[in-house]
Motif scaffolding. Structure first.
Motif, PDB file in Angstrom:
ATOM      1  N   ASN A  27      10.124  24.792  15.556  1.00 12.88           N
ATOM      2  CA  ASN A  27      10.514  23.413  16.513  1.00 12.88           C
ATOM      3  C   ASN A  27       9.390  22.718  16.865  1.00 12.88           C
ATOM      4  O   ASN A  27       8.346  22.971  16.835  1.00 12.88           O
ATOM      5  CB  ASN A  27      11.415  23.956  17.608  1.00 12.88           C
ATOM      6  N   GLU A  28       9.938  21.553  17.449  1.00 16.05           N
ATOM      7  CA  GLU A  28       8.872  20.486  17.948  1.00 16.05           C
ATOM      8  C   GLU A  28       9.074  20.381  19.530  1.00 16.05           C
ATOM      9  O   GLU A  28      10.210  20.433  20.123  1.00 16.05           O
ATOM     10  CB  GLU A  28       9.048  19.233  17.559  1.00 16.05           C
ATOM     11  N   PRO A  29       8.139  20.909  20.151  1.00 16.99           N
ATOM     12  CA  PRO A  29       8.444  21.195  21.798  1.00 16.99           C
ATOM     13  C   PRO A  29       8.725  19.809  22.291  1.00 16.99           C
ATOM     14  O   PRO A  29       8.412  18.612  22.160  1.00 16.99           O
ATOM     15  CB  PRO A  29       7.067  21.415  22.330  1.00 16.99           C
ATOM     16  N   ARG A  30       9.497  19.914  23.471  1.00 19.71           N
ATOM     17  CA  ARG A  30       9.944  18.858  24.265  1.00 19.71           C
ATOM     18  C   ARG A  30       9.101  18.865  25.445  1.00 19.71           C
ATOM     19  O   ARG A  30       8.966  20.051  26.046  1.00 19.71           O
ATOM     20  CB  ARG A  30      11.566  18.624  24.222  1.00 19.71           C
ATOM     21  N   TYR A  31       8.968  17.591  26.168  1.00 22.44           N
ATOM     22  CA  TYR A  31       7.977  17.743  27.185  1.00 22.44           C
ATOM     23  C   TYR A  31       8.954  17.440  28.514  1.00 22.44           C
ATOM     24  O   TYR A  31       9.786  16.657  28.152  1.00 22.44           O
ATOM     25  CB  TYR A  31       6.808  16.683  27.143  1.00 22.44           C
ATOM     26  N   THR A  56       7.895  33.731  16.859  1.00 17.80           N
ATOM     27  CA  THR A  56       8.109  32.509  16.168  1.00 17.80           C
ATOM     28  C   THR A  56       6.739  31.833  15.300  1.00 17.80           C
ATOM     29  O   THR A  56       5.845  32.222  15.871  1.00 17.80           O
ATOM     30  CB  THR A  56       8.659  31.435  17.252  1.00 17.80           C
TER      31      THR A  56
END
Length: 165
Positions: free
Chosen positions: A97-101, A92
């Motif tokens: 993507n934008e990481p989720r927490y 990747t």
């Protein structure tokens, strides 16, 4: 897999991951683009070769449709999209993507779950890399550049000092 990081090179990590993939049989393996310690960008490609699986590298978009996956990647001329049959390996890019927490309650629940720990030898891997860092040194210092105020001054310096014209 518990191991001493200093004893693992890219090939050893790829072999361990191959053992995990053989045991778990996932259809899609997502890996980072490159290692954080030595910036090597090798594990994904080595794992693909060991498994004989298709690979999409530097993915900025991924779309799974049935038994195929489309991987879009940025190249010098724009975007390139490749289609792979599953199982496949994707390395990747940061734009994927934008990481989720995770929320605190979910973190606490996860801490109570049992972990199945293994060692490299469980996958037939000897954790002794054949690579050795011989030395690391800073590049040689360069002379500071010279700023010129006009094109005429530049031409004068190239003609008389550098003697390239």
């Amino acid at each position: 897999v518990e191991a001493d990081d200093s004893q693992l090179g890219a090939l050893e990590v790829a072999k361990i991951l191959k053992g995990v993939v053989d045991a778990e049989q996932p259809q899609l393996i997502l890996l980072g683009k490159q290692a954080i310690d030595d910036d090597s960008n090798q594990v994904g490609q080595m794992l693909g070769a060991l498994l004989g699986a298709g690979q999409g590298t530097f993915a900025s978009a991924v779309k799974v449709e049935g038994d195929k996956v489309q991987v879009t990647r940025e190249i010098d001329g724009g975007l390139q999209t490749v289609e792979l049959a599953l199982p496949a390996i994707i390395t990747t890019d940061l734009r994927l993507n934008e990481p989720r927490y995770a929320a605190l309650p979910n973190i606490m629940k996860a801490r109570k779950k049992p972990l199945d720990t293994k060692s490299p030898s469980d996958y037939g891997v000897n954790p002794a890399t054949k690579l050795k860092t011989v030395k690391v040194e800073a590049p040689a210092e360069r002379k500071a550049g010279v700023q010129v105020k006009s094109v005429d001054e530049l031409v004068e310096k190239l003609k008389n000092e550098a003697k390239v014209i």
